[in-house]
Design an enzyme around this catalytic site. Structure first.
Site, short mmCIF file in Angstrom:
data_model
loop_
_atom_site.label_atom_id
_atom_site.label_comp_id
_atom_site.label_asym_id
_atom_site.label_seq_id
_atom_site.Cartn_x
_atom_site.Cartn_y
_atom_site.Cartn_z
N GLU A 91 0.82 -1.22 0.00
CA GLU A 91 0.00 0.00 0.00
C GLU A 91 0.85 1.26 0.00
O GLU A 91 1.86 1.35 0.70
CB GLU A 91 -0.92 0.01 1.23
CG GLU A 91 -1.83 -1.18 1.24
CD GLU A 91 -3.20 -0.87 1.82
OE1 GLU A 91 -3.40 0.24 2.35
OE2 GLU A 91 -4.06 -1.75 1.73
N CYS A 117 3.05 8.57 1.15
CA CYS A 117 3.39 7.67 2.25
C CYS A 117 3.79 6.33 1.65
O CYS A 117 3.05 5.73 0.88
CB CYS A 117 2.22 7.52 3.20
SG CYS A 117 2.61 6.39 4.54
N CYS A 124 4.01 -6.46 8.75
CA CYS A 124 4.94 -5.93 9.76
C CYS A 124 5.03 -6.91 10.92
O CYS A 124 4.04 -7.52 11.31
CB CYS A 124 4.46 -4.58 10.27
SG CYS A 124 5.66 -3.79 11.37
N CYS A 128 2.37 -3.59 16.90
CA CYS A 128 1.74 -2.52 17.68
C CYS A 128 0.24 -2.82 17.74
O CYS A 128 -0.38 -3.12 16.72
CB CYS A 128 2.00 -1.17 17.02
SG CYS A 128 3.75 -0.78 16.86
N CYS A 131 -2.57 -1.09 15.47
CA CYS A 131 -2.28 -0.96 14.04
C CYS A 131 -2.84 -2.15 13.26
O CYS A 131 -2.56 -3.30 13.57
CB CYS A 131 -0.76 -0.88 13.88
SG CYS A 131 -0.23 -0.93 12.16
N CYS A 349 -3.62 6.61 9.33
CA CYS A 349 -2.60 6.05 10.18
C CYS A 349 -3.02 4.72 10.80
O CYS A 349 -4.07 4.62 11.41
CB CYS A 349 -2.32 7.03 11.30
SG CYS A 349 -1.21 6.41 12.54
#
Ligand code: SF4
Length: 372
Positions: A91, A117, A124, A128, A131, A349
Site C-alpha cells: 500500500e 506515504c 509488519c 503494535c 495498528c 494512520c
C-alpha cells in the site's frame, strides 16, 4: 525476470560491462529508468536495438511496480495497492497539499504540493496493538526497487515534475523501515541521487529499533527522523507496543540523541492518542518531562487513533485531544494535531492492511490523523 529498476549506477555499470558497451550507455539507461520513468526496455530508444534485445534475452526488464487498485477519498487522498510482480501487493498513499503534519504547521499548500506515504515491508512484525498492518504479520521485506518504485509509480500517475512540484515522502506505510534497513537506505539513495528528491523532504518513522537508529545516525545522506512514541512511560508503552520490552523509552531517548541534526532540523515524536489509554493530562505531563530531557529541537505530532474492525480501542473525544496538545505546549513542547486524511478509504494512520474495502462506518469526528 530480473528488474533493472532498483539498481544504482554502479550496479548498472557492472551489468552493462557484461554486454561490452561503452560507459556512457550506463547514464542513458539510468536516465531512462529514473528520470524519464520509462516502463519498457523497448521504449529506451537511445540504446541500440541490439543491446535492448540482448538485455531482454538475458531476462532483464525495467520492472517498475504498477498500481493495481486505486481508492479515492472524499478529501483527495488516494490509496493504492501496488503490485510487486510476485502476486503480492503493497500500500502507498498520496496526500495532496501536504499532510498538514509533516511540517507540522499546515504551511504546505498549492497544486502538486503533496506527500506520498511509502511502505517498506509487506506486513509488519512489530505488532503494535493499535495498528491494522500488524494483523498481517510480516510477509516479506521489500527490495530497494520496490520501495523507490512505489514513489515513481505515484509520481507518474500524477504527472509530477521533479523540481517544479514540492513532494514530501514519509516512510510511514506498511512495515518498520529499520527492520529492512539496507534495502530502505538503498532506496533513499536512489530517490536522492537518481530520481532527484531532496533528502530534506523525506521523513522516516521508526517504532524504536535501536541498532537501526544507531546506523542511521552515521548516514551521510538520510531522511529526517520520526519516533513513534505513543506512550509516556514504559508500562503503557509495553501494553500497546510490545517492542518496548526489548528497547525501553530510555534506550530510545539515548539512541535518538546520537543522531546529528542538520541546521533547522527537528526530531518528530509521533503520538497516537488512544481514548482512556494514553490520552490523560497526566500522560501529557510525563511526555513533556520526557521530551525536555531529550535536549534536542523537536516537535510532537498528535494523531487521533483511527478505528479499525475488531480493534479494542476508542477514539479520544476532541476536547481531550485539544487539552493534551495545550498541556504539551505548556511544557514548552511544540505539538500539532494531524488532520484526518483518507480515513474513508482505510488510508489513515495504522489502517494500511491491503484491504479492498471502503468504509461506511465512520464515526463523526473532526480531528484525526494520517498515515503511519
Ligand atoms: S505501527 Fe508501524 S511498526 Fe507498528 S505494527 Fe504498524 S506498521 Fe508495524
Amino acid at each position: 525476470m530480473r528488474p533493472l529498476f532498483g539498481l544504482n549506477n554502479q550496479q548498472l555499470s557492472e551489468l552493462l560491462q557484461e554486454f561490452s558497451v561503452p560507459a556512457y550507455r550506463v547514464r542513458q539507461l539510468s536516465q531512462a529508468i529514473y528520470r524519464h520513468w520509462t516502463e519498457g526496455l523497448a521504449d529506451v530508444t537511445n540504446l541500440p536495438k541490439d543491446l535492448r534485445e540482448r538485455l531482454l534475452q538475458a531476462g532483464y526488464h525495467i520492472g517498475l511496480p504498477s498500481i493495481a487498485e486505486t481508492y479515492k477519498s472524499v478529501d483527495g487522498t488516494e490509496r493504492y495497492l501496488i503490485a510487486t510482480g510476485d502476486g503480492q501487493t503493497v500500500e502507498t498513499v498520496w496526500m495532496p497539499e501536504g499532510d498538514d503534519g509533516e511540517t507540522g504547521d499546515g504551511s504546505d499548500t498549492g497544486y502538486h504540493d503533496a506527500t506520498i506515504c511509502v511502505s517498506s515491508q509487506i506486513g509488519c512484525a512489530v505488532n503494535c496493538q493499535f495498528c491494522l498492518t500488524a494483523k498481517l504479520g510480516i510477509i516479506r521485506n521489500l527490495t530497494a526497487g520496490e520501495i523507490a518504485g512505489q514513489v515513481v509509480a505515484v509520481l507518474k500517475r500524477h504527472a509530477v515534475q521533479i523540481g517544479r512540484d514540492r513532494i514530501n515522502l514519509v516512510f510511514m506505510g506498511m512495515g518498520e523501515p529499520f527492520l529492512n534497513y539496507d534495502a530502505f537506505m538503498d532506496a533513499i539513495r536512489l530517490l536522492v541521487h537518481q530520481i532527484g528528491i531532496a533528502e530534506s523532504r523525506m521523513t522516516v518513522s521508526t517504532c524504536g529499533i535501536m541498532p537501526g537508529i544507531l546506523r542511521f545516525a552515521a548516514e551521510p545522506v538520510r531522511p529526517k527522523l520520526a519516533i513513534s512514541l505513543n506512550a509516556s512511560n514504559d508500562q503503557v508503552r509495553e501494553q500497546i507496543m510490545p517492542i518496548t520490552r526489548k528497547w525501553d523509552i530510555q534506550h530510545l531517548v539515548n539512541a535518538v540523541r546520537q543522531v546529528p541534526l542538520r541546521a533547522k532540523e527537528k526530531l518528530t515524536f509521533e503520538y497516537v492518542l488512544l481514548g482512556g489509554v494514553n490520552d490523560q493530562l497526566s500522560h501529557a505531563d510525563e511526555v513533556g518531562k520526557l521530551l525536555r530531557r531529550v535536549g534536542r529541537p523537536l516537535k510532537v505530532n498528535l494523531i487521533v487513533w483511527n478505528p479499525g474492525p475488531l480493534m479494542p480501542y476508542d477514539m479520544p473525544p476532541p476536547h481531550q485531544v485539544a487539552e493534551f496538545q495545550a498541556r504539551l505546549k505548556f511544557h514548552g513542547i511544540p505539538a500539532f494535531i494531524r488532520r484526518p486524511r483518507g480515513r474513508d478509504i482505510y488510508a489513515a494512520c495504522g489502517q494500511l492492511k491491503r484491504t479492498g474495502q471502503v468504509r461506511k462506518d465512520l464515526p463523526q469526528f473532526s480531528l484525526s490523523s494520517d498515515v503511519l
